[in-house]
Motif scaffolding. Sequence first.
Motif, mmCIF file in Angstrom:
data_model
loop_
_atom_site.group_PDB
_atom_site.id
_atom_site.type_symbol
_atom_site.label_atom_id
_atom_site.label_comp_id
_atom_site.label_asym_id
_atom_site.label_seq_id
_atom_site.Cartn_x
_atom_site.Cartn_y
_atom_site.Cartn_z
ATOM 1 N N PHE A 98 0.842 -1.200 0.000
ATOM 2 C CA PHE A 98 0.000 0.000 0.000
ATOM 3 C C PHE A 98 0.876 1.248 0.000
ATOM 4 N N LEU A 99 0.571 2.175 -0.898
ATOM 5 C CA LEU A 99 1.301 3.437 -0.992
ATOM 6 C C LEU A 99 0.322 4.600 -0.978
ATOM 7 N N LYS A 100 0.749 5.685 -0.347
ATOM 8 C CA LYS A 100 -0.014 6.925 -0.386
ATOM 9 C C LYS A 100 0.489 7.800 -1.524
ATOM 10 N N THR A 101 -0.337 8.724 -1.947
ATOM 11 C CA THR A 101 0.041 9.627 -3.026
ATOM 12 C C THR A 101 1.282 10.426 -2.640
ATOM 13 N N GLY A 102 2.268 10.428 -3.524
ATOM 14 C CA GLY A 102 3.515 11.149 -3.267
ATOM 15 C C GLY A 102 4.623 10.288 -2.709
ATOM 16 N N GLU A 103 4.292 9.116 -2.164
ATOM 17 C CA GLU A 103 5.332 8.224 -1.665
ATOM 18 C C GLU A 103 6.069 7.567 -2.831
ATOM 19 N N THR A 104 7.321 7.233 -2.587
ATOM 20 C CA THR A 104 8.168 6.642 -3.620
ATOM 21 C C THR A 104 8.554 5.224 -3.224
ATOM 22 N N LEU A 105 8.389 4.313 -4.166
ATOM 23 C CA LEU A 105 8.740 2.913 -3.950
ATOM 24 C C LEU A 105 10.016 2.597 -4.718
ATOM 25 N N ALA A 125 2.514 -2.999 -11.181
ATOM 26 C CA ALA A 125 1.214 -2.522 -11.641
ATOM 27 C C ALA A 125 0.615 -1.580 -10.605
ATOM 28 N N GLU A 126 -0.036 -0.529 -11.086
ATOM 29 C CA GLU A 126 -0.707 0.435 -10.216
ATOM 30 C C GLU A 126 -2.067 -0.115 -9.775
ATOM 31 N N PRO A 127 -2.710 0.544 -8.797
ATOM 32 C CA PRO A 127 -4.009 0.038 -8.320
ATOM 33 C C PRO A 127 -5.065 -0.084 -9.412
ATOM 34 N N ASN A 128 -4.987 0.766 -10.458
ATOM 35 C CA ASN A 128 -5.968 0.683 -11.539
ATOM 36 C C ASN A 128 -5.653 -0.411 -12.549
ATOM 37 N N GLY A 129 -4.547 -1.150 -12.323
ATOM 38 C CA GLY A 129 -4.191 -2.243 -13.207
ATOM 39 C C GLY A 129 -3.177 -1.883 -14.283
ATOM 40 N N ARG A 130 -2.846 -0.615 -14.429
ATOM 41 C CA ARG A 130 -1.868 -0.211 -15.447
ATOM 42 C C ARG A 130 -0.471 -0.670 -15.048
ATOM 43 N N VAL A 131 0.227 -1.302 -15.991
ATOM 44 C CA VAL A 131 1.584 -1.788 -15.737
ATOM 45 C C VAL A 131 2.554 -0.620 -15.891
ATOM 46 N N ALA A 132 3.263 -0.299 -14.800
ATOM 47 C CA ALA A 132 4.200 0.823 -14.821
ATOM 48 C C ALA A 132 5.563 0.415 -15.354
ATOM 49 N N HIS A 153 9.487 4.070 -8.390
ATOM 50 C CA HIS A 153 8.166 4.486 -8.848
ATOM 51 C C HIS A 153 7.521 5.385 -7.790
ATOM 52 N N LYS A 154 7.006 6.522 -8.252
ATOM 53 C CA LYS A 154 6.321 7.465 -7.365
ATOM 54 C C LYS A 154 4.818 7.256 -7.484
ATOM 55 N N ALA A 155 4.163 7.070 -6.345
ATOM 56 C CA ALA A 155 2.733 6.772 -6.341
ATOM 57 C C ALA A 155 1.945 8.005 -6.755
ATOM 58 N N SER A 156 1.053 7.815 -7.714
ATOM 59 C CA SER A 156 0.201 8.908 -8.170
ATOM 60 C C SER A 156 -1.176 8.860 -7.527
ATOM 61 N N THR A 157 -1.490 7.769 -6.838
ATOM 62 C CA THR A 157 -2.775 7.625 -6.167
ATOM 63 C C THR A 157 -2.636 6.653 -5.003
ATOM 64 N N ASP A 158 -3.528 6.750 -4.038
ATOM 65 C CA ASP A 158 -3.523 5.816 -2.921
ATOM 66 C C ASP A 158 -4.027 4.445 -3.383
ATOM 67 N N GLU A 212 9.599 5.748 0.769
ATOM 68 C CA GLU A 212 9.906 7.065 1.297
ATOM 69 C C GLU A 212 8.793 8.025 0.918
ATOM 70 N N SER A 213 8.547 8.987 1.810
ATOM 71 C CA SER A 213 7.606 10.048 1.498
ATOM 72 C C SER A 213 8.320 11.127 0.709
ATOM 73 N N GLU A 214 7.633 12.221 0.375
ATOM 74 C CA GLU A 214 8.214 13.256 -0.473
ATOM 75 C C GLU A 214 9.440 13.895 0.153
ATOM 76 N N ASP A 215 9.490 13.983 1.506
ATOM 77 C CA ASP A 215 10.632 14.597 2.174
ATOM 78 C C ASP A 215 11.705 13.575 2.511
ATOM 79 N N GLY A 216 11.488 12.282 2.071
ATOM 80 C CA GLY A 216 12.504 11.263 2.314
ATOM 81 C C GLY A 216 12.403 10.622 3.671
#
Length: 236
Positions: free
Chosen positions: A45-52, A73-80, A93-98, A124-128
Amino acid sequence: MSKLSLSLHRYILFPVLLISQFVSCIEREMTTTVEPGSKDCFYQFLKTGETLDIEYQVIDGGHGDLDISFEIAEPNGRVAYADFKKSDNIHRHKASTDGDYRFCFDNTFSSFNRKTVFFEIIIESEDGNSDNDDWNNDIFEGLSPEEYYDMKVEDIQNAINRVRTYLSKARQTQDILKSFEARDRNIAEENYFRVNAWSICQILLMLGVGSVQVFMVRSLFETDSKVNTIWKKLSL
């Protein structure tokens, strides 16, 4: 307790709490075995703005090549991101959505060989750092401006951030070296198995050929043997 004791206690406790805040980071590592013809998936699970950050490496090919297919793959199924039959790789990969982000190791292209994969993820979050803004406000509450500036909070934060970064890089490097060692050991064991297997096959083949040669030579000098009779008929 006197005011002086409370002040000293605050000066001593504050850096300790601050260090525990800044060194916190979400890091996970795991070794998994993907059976032939199968596909193993994991969710994070990732929040918006977090980086994996994810790094994987095939450390054992099960008497086959050190390769695996991989996708995020993102939550909507799109392969990143998608890799096909690679031994190792790193993705950021930076999360664009929760939501739950899926990453899979695919070994469906292999019919006999199972693959052992080591992977590590860093979130990591946006501030690391972890989300501790509210905790920050609580820790500064009650401090006078003189105490705040005397402690040089910004300098302490910068120093701790640098230490945390160096420690994370050192640990990541150690994990990578450990996976390299495991992969090299598996390659050496695989080569040892292949050398022994081929050596045994060659020894058996040499023994078989030698036995046939001895039998054929003896049959030439035994007049009443069936093989000698066959030789005579062929010679005619």
